[in-house]
Design a protein around this motif. Structure first.
Motif, short mmCIF file in Angstrom:
data_model
loop_
_atom_site.label_atom_id
_atom_site.label_comp_id
_atom_site.label_asym_id
_atom_site.label_seq_id
_atom_site.Cartn_x
_atom_site.Cartn_y
_atom_site.Cartn_z
N ALA A 144 0.46 -1.69 0.00
CA ALA A 144 0.01 0.07 -0.08
C ALA A 144 1.32 1.28 0.37
CB ALA A 144 -0.79 0.20 1.15
N GLY A 145 2.09 1.06 0.70
CA GLY A 145 3.06 2.64 1.14
C GLY A 145 3.60 3.33 -0.88
N ALA A 146 3.91 1.40 -1.40
CA ALA A 146 4.99 1.57 -2.47
C ALA A 146 3.65 2.06 -3.54
CB ALA A 146 5.08 0.40 -2.96
N VAL A 147 2.10 1.75 -3.57
CA VAL A 147 1.12 2.06 -4.26
C VAL A 147 1.09 3.53 -4.10
CG1 VAL A 147 -1.33 1.97 -4.72
CG2 VAL A 147 0.39 -0.13 -4.89
N THR A 148 1.35 4.16 -3.40
CA THR A 148 1.03 5.89 -2.69
C THR A 148 2.47 6.10 -2.65
OG1 THR A 148 -0.63 5.12 -0.55
CG2 THR A 148 0.17 7.24 -0.94
N ALA A 149 3.07 6.00 -3.14
CA ALA A 149 4.32 6.59 -3.44
C ALA A 149 3.91 6.64 -4.91
CB ALA A 149 5.49 6.19 -3.31
N TRP A 150 3.72 5.47 -5.66
CA TRP A 150 3.46 5.18 -7.10
C TRP A 150 2.40 6.78 -7.20
CZ3 TRP A 150 5.25 4.43 -11.24
CH2 TRP A 150 4.35 4.59 -12.62
N PHE A 151 1.41 7.18 -6.46
CA PHE A 151 0.45 7.90 -6.86
C PHE A 151 1.33 9.52 -6.95
CE2 PHE A 151 -3.01 5.53 -6.23
CZ PHE A 151 -3.50 5.60 -7.75
N ALA A 152 2.11 9.75 -5.65
CA ALA A 152 2.81 10.70 -5.77
C ALA A 152 3.44 11.12 -6.62
CB ALA A 152 3.64 10.86 -4.06
N ALA A 153 3.93 10.14 -6.92
CA ALA A 153 5.42 10.28 -8.43
C ALA A 153 4.27 10.96 -9.34
CB ALA A 153 6.22 9.00 -8.65
N CYS A 154 2.92 10.01 -10.00
CA CYS A 154 3.03 10.35 -11.17
C CYS A 154 1.76 11.56 -10.84
CB CYS A 154 1.77 9.14 -11.33
SG CYS A 154 2.62 7.48 -11.80
N TRP A 155 1.50 12.08 -9.81
CA TRP A 155 0.61 12.89 -9.94
C TRP A 155 1.21 14.10 -9.27
CZ3 TRP A 155 -4.27 11.38 -7.15
CH2 TRP A 155 -5.34 10.26 -7.76
#
Length: 177
Positions: A144-155
């Motif tokens: 979940a942390g990695a996915v949230t970090a992915w959102f931060a990176a993409c957005w």
């Protein structure tokens, strides 16, 4: 009052790089914002509706205290995201007829950014809850942390890096929008 001229050498053209009046620019930005927010609004509303239904499912009674608390946090984040992402509608209704379109666009844009952050956090929290319940694995938090970090990176991160690269390449004095 006639619209501002927008030919070459005109201050409005020099500021924006476009041949549009301040009112035309506000209208364009408002249209762009509405197109962008429609996607996020729909996603947040569907996610929020799903989250509301979870409490009525039989397995919810089996959740431990942590997972119930995580569920409450997730639902509250979802409500906040939905509120922020639908707020431009009420702003538009309240501002209509007051000749405040540029102010409306700026305020609505800030709310959309807030709503997107809340939506990313809602998705991360919902994913954590789902993975904890589905797998019982300690890896759920890392995923979940990695996915949230992915959102931060993409957005956030990638757009900011692109803006910086564009800012460094553009002639001085020319705005980004």
């Amino acid at each position: 009052m006639p619209p501002a001229t927008t030919g070459r050498g005109d201050p409005a053209h020099e500021r924006t790089g476009r041949r549009e009046s301040a009112d035309e620019r506000a209208d364009r930005r408002w249209g762009d914002l509405l197109q962008e927010v429609r996607v996020a609004q729909t996603g947040s509303q569907i996610l929020f509706g799903f989250l509301l239904s979870v409490v009525f499912m039989p397995r919810f009674a089996e959740l431990g205290d942590f997972d119930r608390g995580l569920y409450v946090v997730t639902v509250v984040l979802g409500a906040l995201a939905t509120g922020a992402l639908t707020a431009p509608v009420s702003y538009h209704r309240l501002f209509a007829g007051h000749r405040l379109k540029p102010e409306l666009v700026d305020a609505a844009a800030r709310l959309v950014v807030i709503g997107l952050v809340q939506l990313a956090l809602t998705i991360g929290a919902a994913l954590l809850l789902l993975l904890r319940v589905a797998t019982g694995s300690a890896a759920a938090a890392w995923i979940a942390g990695a996915v949230t970090a992915w959102f931060a990176a993409c957005w956030l991160l990638l757009p900011v890096l692109q803006l910086r690269r564009h800012h460094d390449d553009r002639p001085r004095g020319r705005p980004l929008d």
